[in-house]
Design an enzyme around this catalytic site. Structure first.
Site, PDB file in Angstrom:
ATOM      1  N   GLU A 160      39.932  41.496  39.869  1.00  0.00           N
ATOM      2  CA  GLU A 160      41.199  42.002  39.334  1.00  0.00           C
ATOM      3  C   GLU A 160      41.915  40.838  38.651  1.00  0.00           C
ATOM      4  O   GLU A 160      42.093  39.786  39.270  1.00  0.00           O
ATOM      5  CB  GLU A 160      42.073  42.544  40.451  1.00  0.00           C
ATOM      6  CG  GLU A 160      41.503  43.739  41.180  1.00  0.00           C
ATOM      7  CD  GLU A 160      42.410  44.169  42.324  1.00  0.00           C
ATOM      8  OE1 GLU A 160      43.490  44.729  42.051  1.00  0.00           O
ATOM      9  OE2 GLU A 160      42.046  43.921  43.486  1.00  0.00           O
TER      10      GLU A 160
ATOM     11  N   ARG B  86      32.354  38.634  53.931  1.00  0.00           N
ATOM     12  CA  ARG B  86      33.285  37.758  53.209  1.00  0.00           C
ATOM     13  C   ARG B  86      33.113  36.312  53.662  1.00  0.00           C
ATOM     14  O   ARG B  86      32.662  36.035  54.770  1.00  0.00           O
ATOM     15  CB  ARG B  86      34.739  38.157  53.502  1.00  0.00           C
ATOM     16  CG  ARG B  86      35.216  39.386  52.769  1.00  0.00           C
ATOM     17  CD  ARG B  86      36.587  39.776  53.293  1.00  0.00           C
ATOM     18  NE  ARG B  86      37.569  38.741  53.004  1.00  0.00           N
ATOM     19  CZ  ARG B  86      38.425  38.790  51.982  1.00  0.00           C
ATOM     20  NH1 ARG B  86      38.432  39.821  51.174  1.00  0.00           N
ATOM     21  NH2 ARG B  86      39.296  37.828  51.791  1.00  0.00           N
TER      22      ARG B  86
ATOM     23  N   LYS C 209      46.902  36.400  47.416  1.00  0.00           N
ATOM     24  CA  LYS C 209      47.781  36.142  46.271  1.00  0.00           C
ATOM     25  C   LYS C 209      49.246  36.104  46.701  1.00  0.00           C
ATOM     26  O   LYS C 209      50.008  35.225  46.296  1.00  0.00           O
ATOM     27  CB  LYS C 209      47.575  37.225  45.204  1.00  0.00           C
ATOM     28  CG  LYS C 209      46.147  37.348  44.699  1.00  0.00           C
ATOM     29  CD  LYS C 209      46.029  38.492  43.705  1.00  0.00           C
ATOM     30  CE  LYS C 209      44.596  38.711  43.281  1.00  0.00           C
ATOM     31  NZ  LYS C 209      43.817  39.467  44.266  1.00  0.00           N
TER      32      LYS C 209
END
Length: 761
Positions: free
Chosen positions: A232, A447, A457
């Site tokens: 993204e 992950r 973020k």
């Protein structure tokens, strides 16, 4: 079912076959078919059963061709004892000489394997008995020598994986590349399907159109592996993304395929051009070139057309529940789920025309996901111009709707996602099949997380806003831009990801493991230089008169570019040749001036000598690295407060002086510079864990995470260095030139120390 054919009593062999069939068959719709063959004694061995399971896996569509199935599984094939005897006799005849030479030390498994390859459906135990019988007939009983163990041949020690090089063909050119990254795509990667064999994947849904769609897919791709990295564009990539980049690009590369860089730009509120640029820059910095750079927005028209088709097929509807109503695990069912198709088509068109406000209407898909979430949203209203499509759209697709369809459009073979997307696998398959389009396979892996940091973020933005860090590229963070600024080589990050491996389980790693990878690479890449962080002036009172000579132009092995001169020393200075890489002097030298005034580290001098202290002190000389001289204290000069500000020493050539206990680094005619020394940003391993840090991550900041040394000195060999150039400052660590550097004031970031701090391990 078996008892209806065989009666209530089942023999052990049949029971074992039935159990194995039920346990190993992934698609239960074929279970009855297989049980029939076992019950009728048409499938008698595990070998036949394995062939049968592979056949049904490779032929997902009904009905199965019984005759073809029976041929593939050896149904009705009868292998006689005479055939087994002849096959074994032929194999032993082929290896007769080796058998007579090695006797019972010969690898009998080789005879078994070759005999079985001649008679695929023969019973393995019968073949083994025949091999044993014929070998005994040829060699006779075992002797004492036959019973002794065969000495093991010494294995050649392989070169370290990191050092092995292999030719890699990319874009038609052959280059060399470290093999470790490609070879270590292990774990789940070993289970991946071959292109076009999507239906062999557990859980993959086969429809009447699947095989035709796969045939079209193979015609378009030519059987090529295709992956994609779909970030993204609303933030900077971090160390976790490095694993995703390595996995997606690396898996494609390891299998001769291609990888797309696709921006998931479906949320125009948070997207900025700087993120698009930074993402591509980081992908290329890690050493990968995308096959194509695409955007989800490239396909907005097609996605809208498919949304209309989904409504027409009764698989989607317009809903007016508020966001708050459909959040959580048990939201109430939508009262609009069964509204007429024509009504949803009209309302969806009204959504596109902007007749509904944000949050007043959504398009939802009719399915239940693995995590129990019902009817995920496909489209929502957002009156935000898009950076690429402008104000053409006021409805935007969601990840759940967009992702699999973009994969389908680009004919991705392996859609590699982190484990949290496993709950969306069923919706991924469902949507492609609901629209009758090519359906890729989604694979999940664990992950990569790092301790002592945050990567979200939102939390990085909070760190920037509160002034805890300067920006996204602050070297204390673990964003990729921050790691680059700190001086981590891309090869070190790739090697770190390779060491972590491709596993389903989430990996949480210590930062010192990444630092170890950096040391390995920088030791080979970073030329040596000398720098002093806390300078102490030293005057050599008997400095030798230099020989008069002209500075020489650079050349091969000089350490300077062709035609470039080293910085000329002052008339009173000597020139010292320092190897760029002391372990390999063939990689060149650089020159540093050596004159009567030099500077050493304050910590390399003590007035009083403790036990074990080996550096400079009254009565204890030290050698100067690379200079060929030993210095000894003659006078200690102090200021009014009693602080040592200068040393007066004498020097003696190393070849005539007594060997000193230690050698120290130094600089002469140095450049002034600023050095930034970094430590961990947080005090605790898990700053986001309330049980570990009750006050929240902002309360866990390390007050000593940055120390700025503003008056450091470095030797003049680094004068022409540019931002991101890397050096090993002898005895101090590895350092990288910071972009804040300007004329007359260079700035260096310490990447890592020379050795791991035991307290951090």
């Amino acid at each position: 079912q078996a008892r209806s054919t065989l009666g209530p009593a089942l023999d052990k062999a049949t029971g074992t076959l039935l159990y194995n069939a039920a346990a190993r068959l992934k698609d239960p719709k074929h279970l009855g078919f297989l049980v029939g063959y076992i019950a009728r004694r048409d499938i008698l061995t595990d070998l036949q059963l394995s062939a049968a399971l592979e056949y049904v896996r490779s032929h997902p569509l009904e009905p199965l061709d019984a005759a073809d199935f029976e041929r593939a599984c050896g149904v009705g094939v009868c292998v006689t004892p005479e055939q087994i005897e002849e096959a074994v006799e032929a194999v032993i005849g082929k290896h007769r000489a080796e058998l007579l030479a090695e006797r019972y030390h010969f690898n009998m498994g080789l005879l078994m394997g070759e005999a079985r390859s001649r008679l695929r459906w023969a019973d393995g135990k019968t073949i083994k008995n025949e091999v044993d019988l014929q070998v005994l007939h040829l060699l006779g009983p075992k002797t004492e020598a036959d019973l002794e163990k065969k000495p093991k041949a010494a294995k050649a020690r392989p070169a370290p994986v990191e050092k092995q090089k292999a030719a890699v063909v990319e874009n038609g050119e052959v280059g060399t590349e470290t093999r470790s990254l490609l070879e270590q795509l292990r774990g789940e990667a070993l289970k991946f399907h071959k292109p076009g064999e999507n239906y062999k994947t557990e859980g993959y849904v086969v429809t009447p159109n699947t095989m035709a769609l796969l045939k079209q897919h193979l015609a378009i791709t030519g059987g090529q592996v295709r992956t994609r990295f779909p970030p993204e564009p609303n933030g900077i990539l971090h160390i976790g993304h490095a694993k995703a980049i390595n996995f997606n690009f690396g898996y494609a590369k390891a299998n001769g395929g291609v990888c797309f860089l696709r921006y998931d730009d479906t949320n125009p509120e948070k997207e900025e051009e700087k993120y698009f640029t930074a993402i591509r820059e980081m992908v290329e910095w890690l050493g990968y070139q995308p096959y194509a750079v695409t955007h989800a927005s490239d396909y907005f028209d097609q996605l809208y057309t498919w949304a209309l088709e989904l409504i027409r097929r009764g698989q989607a509807y317009v809903c007016h529940q508020k966001v708050e109503e459909i959040k959580g695990h048990n939201p109430p069912p939508s009262p609009w789920r069964d509204r007429p198709v024509e009504e949803s088509l009209l309302l969806f068109e009204d959504m596109r025309k902007g007749k509904f406000g944000e949050g007043e209407a959504t398009l939802r898909m009719k399915l239940v996901m693995e995590d129990g979430k019902m009817d995920p949203v496909a489209y929502r209203v957002k009156f935000t111009p898009h950076h690429r499509t402008g104000d053409k759209w006021c409805i935007y697709p969601t990840y759940d709707y967009t992702h699999c369809l973009c994969d389908s459009i680009e004919h991705i073979t392996h859609s590699l996602c982190t484990k949290e997307f496993q709950a969306r696998r069923s919706s991924y398959f469902w949507l492609c099949n609901a629209l009758d389009v090519y359906c890729p396979v989604q694979w999940e892996y664990g992950r990569l997380n790092l301790l002592y940091t945050v990567v979200s973020k939102r939390k990085i933005i909070r760190l920037v806003e509160t002034g805890a860090v300067r920006d996204w590229d602050d070297p204390r963070l673990f964003t990729l831009t921050a790691l680059r600024r700190r001086g981590f080589p891309p090869e070190a990050i790739n090697n770190f990801c390779a060491r972590v491996g491709v596993t389903v389980a989430q990996a949480t790693m210590e930062p010192h493991l990444l630092e170890a990878c950096a040391r390995d690479v920088l030791n080979e890449q970073a030329p040596r230089a000398m720098a002093v962080l806390e300078p102490l002036k030293v005057t050599i009172i008997n400095f030798p008169a230099p020989k008069v000579r002209l500075p020489q132009a650079g050349g091969v092995g000089s350490g300077f570019p062709e035609g470039q001169h080293s910085p000329p020393p002052s008339p009173q200075a000597l020139e010292v040749l320092v190897p760029n890489f002391p372990a390999d002097e063939s990689r060149g030298f650089h020159k540093v001036p050596f004159q009567a005034t030099i500077y050493i580290e304050e910590t390399d001098f003590r007035e009083e000598v403790d036990k074990g202290y080996k550096r400079l002190a009254p009565g204890q000389p030290v050698g100067l690295r690379h200079a060929g001289y030993v210095i000894a204290i003659q006078n200690v000069i102090k200021d009014a407060s009693g602080r040592v500000i200068e040393l007066e020493v004498t020097c003696t050539k190393s070849d005539v002086a007594e060997k000193p206990k230690a050698f120290i680094h130094w600089v002469s005619e140095p450049l002034a510079c600023e050095v930034r020394l970094y430590e961990r940003l947080f005090l605790h391993k898990n700053p986001e864990d309330p049980s570990e840090v009750p006050g929240g991550f902002l309360s866990d900041l390390n007050p000593d995470s940055l120390r700025m040394v503003r008056n450091a000195l470095v030797d003049s060999s680094v004068l022409s260095a540019r931002p991101f150039d890397k050096f090993q400052f002898e005895r101090l660590g590895y350092f990288s030139v910071d972009p804040d550097s300007e004329a007359g004031k260079m700035v260096f970031n310490r990447t890592v120390t020379l050795k791991e701090d035991p307290g951090k391990a």
